[in-house]
Design an enzyme around this catalytic site. Structure first.
Site, PDB file in Angstrom:
ATOM      1  N   HIS A  31      -3.390   4.515   4.884  1.00  0.00           N
ATOM      2  CA  HIS A  31      -4.482   3.547   5.016  1.00  0.00           C
ATOM      3  C   HIS A  31      -5.776   4.147   4.454  1.00  0.00           C
ATOM      4  O   HIS A  31      -6.469   3.537   3.645  1.00  0.00           O
ATOM      5  CB  HIS A  31      -4.656   3.171   6.482  1.00  0.00           C
ATOM      6  CG  HIS A  31      -5.873   2.353   6.748  1.00  0.00           C
ATOM      7  ND1 HIS A  31      -5.985   1.046   6.343  1.00  0.00           N
ATOM      8  CD2 HIS A  31      -7.050   2.683   7.348  1.00  0.00           C
ATOM      9  CE1 HIS A  31      -7.184   0.593   6.690  1.00  0.00           C
ATOM     10  NE2 HIS A  31      -7.846   1.567   7.292  1.00  0.00           N
TER      11      HIS A  31
ATOM     12  N   TYR B 221       4.481   5.573  11.244  1.00  0.00           N
ATOM     13  CA  TYR B 221       4.789   4.177  11.596  1.00  0.00           C
ATOM     14  C   TYR B 221       5.598   3.411  10.548  1.00  0.00           C
ATOM     15  O   TYR B 221       5.879   2.244  10.736  1.00  0.00           O
ATOM     16  CB  TYR B 221       3.494   3.400  11.914  1.00  0.00           C
ATOM     17  CG  TYR B 221       2.433   3.451  10.819  1.00  0.00           C
ATOM     18  CD1 TYR B 221       2.513   2.604   9.719  1.00  0.00           C
ATOM     19  CD2 TYR B 221       1.364   4.326  10.896  1.00  0.00           C
ATOM     20  CE1 TYR B 221       1.546   2.642   8.724  1.00  0.00           C
ATOM     21  CE2 TYR B 221       0.390   4.384   9.909  1.00  0.00           C
ATOM     22  CZ  TYR B 221       0.490   3.539   8.828  1.00  0.00           C
ATOM     23  OH  TYR B 221      -0.460   3.583   7.841  1.00  0.00           O
TER      24      TYR B 221
ATOM     25  N   ARG C   8       0.865  -1.186   0.000  1.00  0.00           N
ATOM     26  CA  ARG C   8       0.000   0.000   0.000  1.00  0.00           C
ATOM     27  C   ARG C   8       0.900   1.233   0.000  1.00  0.00           C
ATOM     28  O   ARG C   8       1.531   1.554   1.011  1.00  0.00           O
ATOM     29  CB  ARG C   8      -0.859  -0.036   1.268  1.00  0.00           C
ATOM     30  CG  ARG C   8      -1.951   1.014   1.310  1.00  0.00           C
ATOM     31  CD  ARG C   8      -2.495   1.098   2.726  1.00  0.00           C
ATOM     32  NE  ARG C   8      -1.671   1.961   3.544  1.00  0.00           N
ATOM     33  CZ  ARG C   8      -1.409   1.777   4.828  1.00  0.00           C
ATOM     34  NH1 ARG C   8      -1.897   0.761   5.493  1.00  0.00           N
ATOM     35  NH2 ARG C   8      -0.638   2.620   5.493  1.00  0.00           N
TER      36      ARG C   8
HETATM   37  C1  LIG Z   1     -14.450  -5.967  12.205  1.00  0.00           C
HETATM   38  C2  LIG Z   1     -13.615  -4.739  12.087  1.00  0.00           C
HETATM   39  N1  LIG Z   1     -12.640  -4.515  12.975  1.00  0.00           N
HETATM   40  C3  LIG Z   1     -11.857  -3.416  12.869  1.00  0.00           C
HETATM   41  C4  LIG Z   1     -12.080  -2.507  11.869  1.00  0.00           C
HETATM   42  C5  LIG Z   1     -11.202  -1.272  11.756  1.00  0.00           C
HETATM   43  N2  LIG Z   1     -10.275  -1.428  10.628  1.00  0.00           N
HETATM   44  C6  LIG Z   1     -10.509  -0.814   9.458  1.00  0.00           C
HETATM   45  S1  LIG Z   1      -9.340  -1.165   8.322  1.00  0.00           S
HETATM   46  C7  LIG Z   1      -8.490  -2.150   9.385  1.00  0.00           C
HETATM   47  C8  LIG Z   1      -7.211  -2.833   8.953  1.00  0.00           C
HETATM   48  C9  LIG Z   1      -7.428  -3.799   7.845  1.00  0.00           C
HETATM   49  O1  LIG Z   1      -6.201  -4.232   7.325  1.00  0.00           O
HETATM   50  P1  LIG Z   1      -6.128  -5.264   6.138  1.00  0.00           P
HETATM   51  O2  LIG Z   1      -7.115  -6.350   6.324  1.00  0.00           O
HETATM   52  O3  LIG Z   1      -4.702  -5.658   5.987  1.00  0.00           O
HETATM   53  O4  LIG Z   1      -6.612  -4.441   4.855  1.00  0.00           O
HETATM   54  P2  LIG Z   1      -6.023  -3.113   4.203  1.00  0.00           P
HETATM   55  O5  LIG Z   1      -6.668  -1.955   4.913  1.00  0.00           O
HETATM   56  O6  LIG Z   1      -4.550  -3.119   4.365  1.00  0.00           O
HETATM   57  O7  LIG Z   1      -6.437  -3.138   2.782  1.00  0.00           O
HETATM   58  C10 LIG Z   1      -9.118  -2.179  10.615  1.00  0.00           C
HETATM   59  C11 LIG Z   1      -8.622  -2.932  11.782  1.00  0.00           C
HETATM   60  C12 LIG Z   1     -13.137  -2.770  10.970  1.00  0.00           C
HETATM   61  N3  LIG Z   1     -13.401  -1.954   9.950  1.00  0.00           N
HETATM   62  N4  LIG Z   1     -13.868  -3.894  11.072  1.00  0.00           N
END
Ligand SMILES: Cc1ncc(C[n+]2csc(CCOP(=O)(O)OP(=O)(O)O)c2C)c(N)n1
Length: 381
Positions: free
Chosen positions: A272, A281, A268
Site C-alpha cells: 500500500h 494479508y 496494486r
Molecule cells: C478520510 C480518510 N480515511 C482513512 C484514511 C486512511 N487510508 C489511507 S489509504 C486508505 C485506503 C484507500 O484505499 P483505496 O481507496 O482503495 O485506494 P488505494 O490506496 O488502493 O489506491 C485508507 C483507509 C485516509 N487517508 N483518509
C-alpha cells in the site's frame, strides 16, 4: 444512456476481471470491442509506442521512489506498480485545459500532466505540501484524504459550467474510496447538476489490507447508473482500453451530457505504501496471477507482433528512463531540509488562531529535543 457496459454478475462479483471491456488480451492480442473501437481508430504505432514509453517511465519513477524511501531519502512512497495502464491511458485522453484531481497513488497521471522530477520527491520527503503549481499543469495536489478530491472535482466542474467552457474535470479515487460518503455525495451533485466531471474509480483490489470484495458486493461500475451516471468497467491493465474508455467519458461530459464513470480494474502489485507489508494479508499466488497481466509487457507483445518494437526503440526508452531516474534521485539528494515549523506557513493565507496553537505546540515539542540533548550532554559531562 449509451455505453453503460452491461455487467453480468458472476460468482466473483467485485473482483472479477473477465467482466470488463478490453482491447488487448493479457497476451497482447488486439481484439475488437463494439463500444471501444471507434474511440481509438486514430491510434497508430507511434501513439502506442508513446504510451509504452510513458508506462516505462512511470514504472521507473516508482522504482526510484521506493528505493529512495528505503535509503532514508523519502519519508514515504505509495507504489503504483501494476497501475501504469490505468494512469497513463486515462491521463493521455485529457486535454491540457481539463483539470485532474488525483490521489496520492496517481504518479502516472501527474507525470503525464507534466510534473517535473523534483515534484515526485519533495512532497514525499516532507519538504513541501505541493511541489507543482496546480494551475500550471491543471492538476490538483495529490490528495491523501480518501475520496475528498471527488468533491473538489465536482465543485470545479460546476465552476466550468458557470464559466461556460467545454473543459472537463476528473476525479481519480480507489475502490476503498468508493465507500466514502464524499464520493457518493459527489456523484449525487454531479448528476443533479449534470456537471462535466469524469469519475475514475481505480479498482486495484485492495484498500490497504481490505479486499474489494468486502466492501463491494457488485462491480463498482454498477453503482453509477443508480446515480443516473453512465459507466464503463474496463480492463485497467489494458492501456488502449483505458484510453478509449476515457475518451468516451470525456466526450460525454464535454458535450454537456453530465458526468460519466469508469471503473478501471487493475491490481496494486506492491505494498500500500512503503510502511506496509502486504504478505501479511494476501497470497503470493494472487500477486503472481496479476504479474501475468502486466500492462507493460502486454503492450510490448502487441508492438512486437506489429513489428514496431525493436532493439533501438527499447534502448531509447531505457535511456529516457535512466535519465529521468537520475533526475529524480538528484532532486532527492540535493533537497535542502526545511525548518520543521515552516510547514505551517502557508496553510491559510490569513493569520489563523488554530494554526497559531499548533505552531506553539509543535515549537515546544521541538524544543523538547533540544533540552533532552542538553540534558544528555550534561549527564555525559
Ligand atoms: C478520510 C480518510 N480515511 C482513512 C484514511 C486512511 N487510508 C489511507 S489509504 C486508505 C485506503 C484507500 O484505499 P483505496 O481507496 O482503495 O485506494 P488505494 O490506496 O488502493 O489506491 C485508507 C483507509 C485516509 N487517508 N483518509
Amino acid at each position: 444512456m449509451t455505453m453503460t457496459h452491461t455487467l453480468t454478475p458472476t460468482a466473483d462479483l467485485a473482483s472479477g476481471i473477465e467482466d470488463v471491456a478490453r482491447l488487448l488480451t493479457p497476451d497482447g492480442e488486439r481484439i475488437a470491442d463494439p463500444d471501444l473501437d471507434r474511440w481509438v481508430e486514430d491510434v497508430d504505432a507511434s501513439v502506442l509506442r508513446g504510451l509504452y514509453r510513458d508506462m516505462v517511465l512511470v514504472r521507473r519513477i516508482d522504482t526510484e521512489g521506493v528505493a529512495l524511501q528505503r535509503q532514508g531519502q523519502l519519508a514515504l512512497w505509495p507504489p503504483c506498480q501494476g497501475q501504469e495502464a490505468t494512469q497513463v491511458g486515462t491521463a493521455r485522453a485529457l486535454r491540457a485545459d481539463d483539470f485532474a484531481f488525483p490521489s496520492y497513488r496517481e504518479t502516472g497521471v501527474v507525470h503525464v500532466r507534466g510534473a517535473k522530477p523534483a515534484d515526485f520527491v519533495l512532497a514525499w520527503r516532507g519538504e513541501e505540501h505541493s511541489t507543482y503549481n496546480p494551475y500550471e499543469i491543471n492538476t490538483a495536489t495529490q490528495q491523501i484524504i480518501i475520496g475528498a478530491q471527488s468533491l473538489h472535482a465536482v465543485g470545479y466542474a460546476m465552476g466550468i459550467q458557470r464559466d461556460g467552457t467545454d473543459q472537463v474535470s476528473v476525479a481519480y479515487f480507489g475502490d476503498g474510496a468508493s465507500s466514502q460518503g464524499d464520493v457518493n455525495e459527489a456523484m449525487v451533485f454531479a448528476s443533479s447538476y449534470r456537471s462535466p466531471v469524469v469519475f475514475v474509480c481505480v479498482n486495484n483490489h485492495w484498500a490497504i489490507s481490505e479486499p474489494v470484495t468486502v466492501q463491494a458486493k457488485y462491480p463498482i461500475a454498477g453503482r453509477a447508473p443508480g446515480f443516473g451516471i453512465p459507466s464503463m468497467r474496463v480492463d485497467g491493465n489494458d492501456v488502449l482500453a483505458c484510453l478509449a474508455a476515457m475518451r468516451w467519458a470525456l466526450d460525454h461530459a464535454r458535450r454537456g451530457n453530465g458526468p460519466a464513470f469508469i471503473e478501471a480494474v487493475t491490481y496494486r502489485m506492491g505494498p500500500h505504501t512503503t510502511s506496509d507489508d502486504p504478505t501479511r494479508y494476501r497470497d503470493k499466488e494472487e500477486v503472481e496471477t496479476w504479474r501475468r497481466r502486466d500492462p507493460i509487457s502486454r503492450l510490448e507483445a502487441l508492438l512486437r507482433a506489429q513489428g514496431e518494437f525493436d532493439d533501438a526503440f527499447a534502448a531509447s526508452v531505457e535511456a529516457d528512463a535512466d535519465a529521468l531516474a537520475r533526475e529524480v534521485r538528484e532532486a532527492a539528494m540535493s533537497a535542502t531540509t526545511r525548518e520543521p515549523l515552516t510547514m505551517l506557513d502557508h496553510v491559510y493565507a490569513e493569520p489563523h488562531s488554530g494554526i497559531d496553537e499548533q505552531r506553539a505546540w509543535f515549537g515546544a515539542y521541538l524544543d523538547g529535543f533540544a533540552s533532552a540533548q542538553a540534558g544528555a550532554e550534561e549527564v555525559a559531562r
